[in-house]
Design a protein around this motif. Sequence first.
Motif, PDB file in Angstrom:
ATOM      1  N   ALA A  88       0.836  -1.207   0.000  1.00  0.00           N
ATOM      2  CA  ALA A  88       0.000   0.000   0.000  1.00  0.00           C
ATOM      3  C   ALA A  88       0.868   1.254   0.000  1.00  0.00           C
ATOM      4  CB  ALA A  88      -0.932  -0.005   1.213  1.00  0.00           C
ATOM      5  N   VAL A  89       1.947   1.240   0.771  1.00  0.00           N
ATOM      6  CA  VAL A  89       2.852   2.396   0.789  1.00  0.00           C
ATOM      7  C   VAL A  89       3.486   2.585  -0.582  1.00  0.00           C
ATOM      8  CG1 VAL A  89       5.019   3.269   1.759  1.00  0.00           C
ATOM      9  CG2 VAL A  89       3.288   2.319   3.271  1.00  0.00           C
ATOM     10  N   GLY A  90       3.850   1.491  -1.249  1.00  0.00           N
ATOM     11  CA  GLY A  90       4.422   1.577  -2.591  1.00  0.00           C
ATOM     12  C   GLY A  90       3.412   2.136  -3.581  1.00  0.00           C
ATOM     13  N   ASP A  91       2.158   1.669  -3.487  1.00  0.00           N
ATOM     14  CA  ASP A  91       1.110   2.192  -4.383  1.00  0.00           C
ATOM     15  C   ASP A  91       0.867   3.675  -4.123  1.00  0.00           C
ATOM     16  OD1 ASP A  91       0.862  -0.306  -5.460  1.00  0.00           O
ATOM     17  OD2 ASP A  91      -0.941  -0.849  -4.310  1.00  0.00           O
ATOM     18  N   LEU A  92       0.893   4.074  -2.857  1.00  0.00           N
ATOM     19  CA  LEU A  92       0.727   5.488  -2.524  1.00  0.00           C
ATOM     20  C   LEU A  92       1.862   6.312  -3.117  1.00  0.00           C
ATOM     21  CD1 LEU A  92      -0.794   7.684  -0.939  1.00  0.00           C
ATOM     22  CD2 LEU A  92       0.669   7.141   1.013  1.00  0.00           C
ATOM     23  N   GLY A  93       3.071   5.792  -3.076  1.00  0.00           N
ATOM     24  CA  GLY A  93       4.211   6.501  -3.674  1.00  0.00           C
ATOM     25  C   GLY A  93       4.036   6.672  -5.167  1.00  0.00           C
ATOM     26  N   VAL A  94       3.542   5.634  -5.838  1.00  0.00           N
ATOM     27  CA  VAL A  94       3.297   5.729  -7.284  1.00  0.00           C
ATOM     28  C   VAL A  94       2.224   6.771  -7.562  1.00  0.00           C
ATOM     29  CG1 VAL A  94       2.391   4.448  -9.268  1.00  0.00           C
ATOM     30  CG2 VAL A  94       4.087   3.399  -7.791  1.00  0.00           C
ATOM     31  N   SER A  95       1.166   6.777  -6.733  1.00  0.00           N
ATOM     32  CA  SER A  95       0.088   7.761  -6.918  1.00  0.00           C
ATOM     33  C   SER A  95       0.597   9.179  -6.711  1.00  0.00           C
ATOM     34  CB  SER A  95      -1.059   7.487  -5.940  1.00  0.00           C
ATOM     35  OG  SER A  95      -1.610   6.224  -6.172  1.00  0.00           O
ATOM     36  N   SER A  97       3.632  10.224  -7.097  1.00  0.00           N
ATOM     37  CA  SER A  97       4.503  10.541  -8.225  1.00  0.00           C
ATOM     38  C   SER A  97       3.681  10.918  -9.455  1.00  0.00           C
ATOM     39  CB  SER A  97       5.389   9.330  -8.534  1.00  0.00           C
ATOM     40  OG  SER A  97       6.227   9.603  -9.628  1.00  0.00           O
ATOM     41  N   SER A  98       2.586  10.185  -9.700  1.00  0.00           N
ATOM     42  CA  SER A  98       1.715  10.527 -10.827  1.00  0.00           C
ATOM     43  C   SER A  98       1.071  11.885 -10.628  1.00  0.00           C
ATOM     44  CB  SER A  98       0.620   9.470 -10.988  1.00  0.00           C
ATOM     45  OG  SER A  98       1.177   8.224 -11.299  1.00  0.00           O
ATOM     46  N   LEU A  99       0.644  12.178  -9.413  1.00  0.00           N
ATOM     47  CA  LEU A  99       0.058  13.488  -9.111  1.00  0.00           C
ATOM     48  C   LEU A  99       1.076  14.591  -9.336  1.00  0.00           C
ATOM     49  CD1 LEU A  99      -2.292  15.181  -8.005  1.00  0.00           C
ATOM     50  CD2 LEU A  99      -1.393  14.758  -5.712  1.00  0.00           C
ATOM     51  N   ASN A 100       2.324  14.373  -8.930  1.00  0.00           N
ATOM     52  CA  ASN A 100       3.379  15.368  -9.153  1.00  0.00           C
ATOM     53  C   ASN A 100       3.607  15.603 -10.646  1.00  0.00           C
ATOM     54  OD1 ASN A 100       3.875  15.868  -6.470  1.00  0.00           O
ATOM     55  ND2 ASN A 100       5.546  14.395  -6.319  1.00  0.00           N
ATOM     56  N   ASP A 101       3.616  14.523 -11.431  1.00  0.00           N
ATOM     57  CA  ASP A 101       3.796  14.661 -12.878  1.00  0.00           C
ATOM     58  C   ASP A 101       2.639  15.441 -13.494  1.00  0.00           C
ATOM     59  OD1 ASP A 101       6.166  13.284 -12.799  1.00  0.00           O
ATOM     60  OD2 ASP A 101       5.283  11.348 -13.388  1.00  0.00           O
ATOM     61  N   SER A 102       1.424  15.117 -13.074  1.00  0.00           N
ATOM     62  CA  SER A 102       0.251  15.822 -13.610  1.00  0.00           C
ATOM     63  C   SER A 102       0.291  17.292 -13.240  1.00  0.00           C
ATOM     64  CB  SER A 102      -1.033  15.194 -13.076  1.00  0.00           C
ATOM     65  OG  SER A 102      -1.145  13.870 -13.495  1.00  0.00           O
ATOM     66  N   THR A 103       0.654  17.596 -12.004  1.00  0.00           N
ATOM     67  CA  THR A 103       0.737  18.992 -11.558  1.00  0.00           C
ATOM     68  C   THR A 103       1.810  19.733 -12.333  1.00  0.00           C
ATOM     69  OG1 THR A 103       0.048  18.302  -9.355  1.00  0.00           O
ATOM     70  CG2 THR A 103       1.045  20.473  -9.542  1.00  0.00           C
ATOM     71  N   ARG A 104       2.934  19.099 -12.567  1.00  0.00           N
ATOM     72  CA  ARG A 104       4.017  19.708 -13.329  1.00  0.00           C
ATOM     73  C   ARG A 104       3.556  19.992 -14.774  1.00  0.00           C
ATOM     74  NH1 ARG A 104       7.653  15.898 -12.934  1.00  0.00           N
ATOM     75  NH2 ARG A 104       8.326  16.601 -10.894  1.00  0.00           N
ATOM     76  N   ASN A 105       2.867  19.013 -15.379  1.00  0.00           N
ATOM     77  CA  ASN A 105       2.361  19.214 -16.746  1.00  0.00           C
ATOM     78  C   ASN A 105       1.341  20.344 -16.804  1.00  0.00           C
ATOM     79  OD1 ASN A 105       3.941  17.141 -17.665  1.00  0.00           O
ATOM     80  ND2 ASN A 105       2.313  15.606 -17.557  1.00  0.00           N
ATOM     81  N   LEU A 106       0.442  20.396 -15.813  1.00  0.00           N
ATOM     82  CA  LEU A 106      -0.563  21.460 -15.761  1.00  0.00           C
ATOM     83  C   LEU A 106       0.102  22.818 -15.597  1.00  0.00           C
ATOM     84  CD1 LEU A 106      -3.551  22.291 -15.612  1.00  0.00           C
ATOM     85  CD2 LEU A 106      -3.413  21.949 -13.145  1.00  0.00           C
ATOM     86  N   THR A 107       1.079  22.906 -14.721  1.00  0.00           N
ATOM     87  CA  THR A 107       1.771  24.169 -14.490  1.00  0.00           C
ATOM     88  C   THR A 107       2.511  24.607 -15.743  1.00  0.00           C
ATOM     89  OG1 THR A 107       2.055  23.540 -12.180  1.00  0.00           O
ATOM     90  CG2 THR A 107       3.408  25.330 -12.981  1.00  0.00           C
ATOM     91  N   THR A 108       3.141  23.663 -16.391  1.00  0.00           N
ATOM     92  CA  THR A 108       3.866  23.983 -17.629  1.00  0.00           C
ATOM     93  C   THR A 108       2.898  24.468 -18.705  1.00  0.00           C
ATOM     94  OG1 THR A 108       5.491  22.291 -17.101  1.00  0.00           O
ATOM     95  CG2 THR A 108       5.453  23.071 -19.360  1.00  0.00           C
ATOM     96  N   SER A 109       1.751  23.801 -18.824  1.00  0.00           N
ATOM     97  CA  SER A 109       0.756  24.194 -19.822  1.00  0.00           C
ATOM     98  C   SER A 109       0.194  25.578 -19.528  1.00  0.00           C
ATOM     99  CB  SER A 109      -0.391  23.194 -19.860  1.00  0.00           C
ATOM    100  OG  SER A 109       0.062  21.938 -20.233  1.00  0.00           O
ATOM    101  N   LEU A 110      -0.095  25.834 -18.261  1.00  0.00           N
ATOM    102  CA  LEU A 110      -0.627  27.155 -17.883  1.00  0.00           C
ATOM    103  C   LEU A 110       0.407  28.247 -18.136  1.00  0.00           C
ATOM    104  CD1 LEU A 110      -2.568  26.401 -14.583  1.00  0.00           C
ATOM    105  CD2 LEU A 110      -3.524  26.891 -16.835  1.00  0.00           C
TER     106      LEU A 110
END
Length: 132
Positions: A88-95, A97-110
């Motif tokens: 569960a901790v590993g899955d949370l880390g993956v989640s 990381s995905s949230l960080n990537d999405s936020t980075r992409n959104l910030t870059t797009s904005l």
Amino acid sequence: MTGGEIAALIAAIAFAVLVLGLCYVLFKVASVVSQLNTTIDEANKSLGTITKDADHLLIEVEGLLNKTNTTLNDVNGKLGLTDPLFKAVGDLGVSVSSLNDSTRNLTTSLGSASKRGAKLGVSRKISNKIAK
């Protein structure tokens, strides 16, 4: 006394000296063998004592190993129960990381949209990105 008798007398004396020398050597060998027998008897007694002590020690070691195996099995069972937690901790880390990537992409797009002079509001840009 003739020469033959003198020679026989000398030979008899030499033979007597030889026999006495051999007797002396045999008595010494008998003494050494006697001491060797005593030493062997003491060694056998010592080996008997050592064997008995080793048997007792092996019994105690066997009991200790049995207890160690039981404890090790218990620890392995308890560690097996923690596997879902680490998954569960590993899955949370993956989640995250995905949230960080999405936020980075959104910030870059904005950021790139604002550089092009877009007139949409920030909230509308975010809703458009989420909809995609």
